[in-house]
Design an enzyme around this catalytic site. Sequence first.
Site, PDB file in Angstrom:
ATOM      1  N   LYS A   1      -5.484 -10.180   3.750  1.00  0.00           N
ATOM      2  CA  LYS A   1      -4.606  -9.023   4.132  1.00  0.00           C
ATOM      3  C   LYS A   1      -5.453  -8.157   5.377  1.00  0.00           C
ATOM      4  CE  LYS A   1      -1.808  -5.007   2.795  1.00  0.00           C
ATOM      5  NZ  LYS A   1      -1.156  -4.460   1.683  1.00  0.00           N
TER       6      LYS A   1
ATOM      7  N   LYS B   1      -1.188 -12.437   5.186  1.00  0.00           N
ATOM      8  CA  LYS B   1      -0.588 -11.426   5.762  1.00  0.00           C
ATOM      9  C   LYS B   1      -1.096 -10.370   6.604  1.00  0.00           C
ATOM     10  CE  LYS B   1       1.671  -6.982   3.976  1.00  0.00           C
ATOM     11  NZ  LYS B   1       1.449  -6.263   2.775  1.00  0.00           N
TER      12      LYS B   1
HETATM   13  C1  PBG Z   1       1.265  -1.962   0.023  1.00  0.00           C
HETATM   14  C2  PBG Z   1       2.003  -3.114   0.901  1.00  0.00           C
HETATM   15  C3  PBG Z   1       2.275  -3.063   2.220  1.00  0.00           C
HETATM   16  C4  PBG Z   1       2.953  -4.202   2.582  1.00  0.00           C
HETATM   17  C5  PBG Z   1       3.110  -4.851   1.710  1.00  0.00           C
HETATM   18  N1  PBG Z   1       2.509  -4.434   0.422  1.00  0.00           N
HETATM   19  C6  PBG Z   1       1.682  -1.852   3.115  1.00  0.00           C
HETATM   20  C7  PBG Z   1       0.597  -1.746   3.475  1.00  0.00           C
HETATM   21  O1  PBG Z   1      -0.489  -2.289   2.994  1.00  0.00           O
HETATM   22  O2  PBG Z   1       0.245  -0.808   4.210  1.00  0.00           O
HETATM   23  C8  PBG Z   1       3.480  -4.248   3.963  1.00  0.00           C
HETATM   24  C9  PBG Z   1       4.685  -5.254   3.911  1.00  0.00           C
HETATM   25  C10 PBG Z   1       5.409  -5.216   5.446  1.00  0.00           C
HETATM   26  O3  PBG Z   1       4.911  -4.727   6.414  1.00  0.00           O
HETATM   27  O4  PBG Z   1       6.419  -5.771   5.525  1.00  0.00           O
HETATM   28  N2  PBG Z   1       0.099  -2.311   0.065  1.00  0.00           N
END
Ligand code: PBG
Length: 324
Positions: free
Chosen positions: A195, A248
């Site tokens: 991520k 992601k």
């Molecule tokens: C929570 C989380 C996030 C997203 C999914 N789970 C936000 C982040 O990490 O700031 C983002 C998903 C999206 O942008 O569609 N940690």
Amino acid sequence: MVFPDYRPRRFRRNAQLRSLIRETRLSPEQFIYPLFVMPGKGVREEISSMPGVFRMSVDQLGKEAKEIMSLGLNHVILFGLPEKKDPVGSGAHAKDGIIQKAIKELKNKTPDLMVTTDVCLCEYTSHGHCGVLINKQVDNDATLEILGQVALSHAKAGADIVAPSDMMDGRVAEIRGILDENDFDMVPIMSYAVKYASAFYGPFRDAAECAPQEGDRQGYQMDPANAREALREATLDVDEGADILMVKPAVAYLDIIKSLREEFDLPIAAYHVSGEYAMIKAAGERGWIDADRVMAETLLSIHRAGADIIITYGAKEMARMLNG
Ligand code: PBG
């Protein structure tokens, strides 16, 4: 064989021939549709930066779930907006927390709909970080135990899969351990293994009210410049017991999806995130692109790169297109 003996255009002559040699296909079962759950009754409000996506109260979920299933989709991932936030994100593992209630409602109304939950603290902490703060730093090891409690509370409420997205080191092992100790050894972990600290999460942070109050997430999410490190992150999660590896965001990281697909034999998921969705919608609203066709092409590219599972806000419209 080269031209004029070989002519690639032979198979492009009509729809049937094109379909005959098509290498990649999308189908609704591959998609996971995100749902945002909020307190209240009878609430269903559109997220302004994510046209077509709604935040809704628990009582609205049954109706939504039935619509989702009628399109051939069979899987959602839940995000919650708690009534109250605190520094340690207690709402994330409260027995009557928003997600715990949402899981029960969905399992009650549509038992066959698969429910994955996002395991993270950022929506539940007053400071908006994904872990607890010690001396203004997100403390890794102090956060692990809380994440374990969150995953356990989701499993107890009936979640089918838990998906940790916090990016603390060691959280997959922690969650696997606590689930197994409590007889949830059949609940898989879909790890947000890779991520990135991405600007593409902007609309989501508005939707889930989880932007950090101070600082950013670069201290725990990955540097977008790093590809080899993605393999290292994924290897750690495999060793700790992850069942699905997620990358992601998706479109800006197709190379990463492809290399994980080549290196690992676990199912690979990709999260087509809020900003990636919003850009297509915004350009479509201005008439600059055909949003449906661009969505279809984008999701196809994610699958072609190697993702078996795609989490996307475009799941409903894509399913409608596939259903013809
Ligand atoms: C929570 C989380 C996030 C997203 C999914 N789970 C936000 C982040 O990490 O700031 C983002 C998903 C999206 O942008 O569609 N940690």
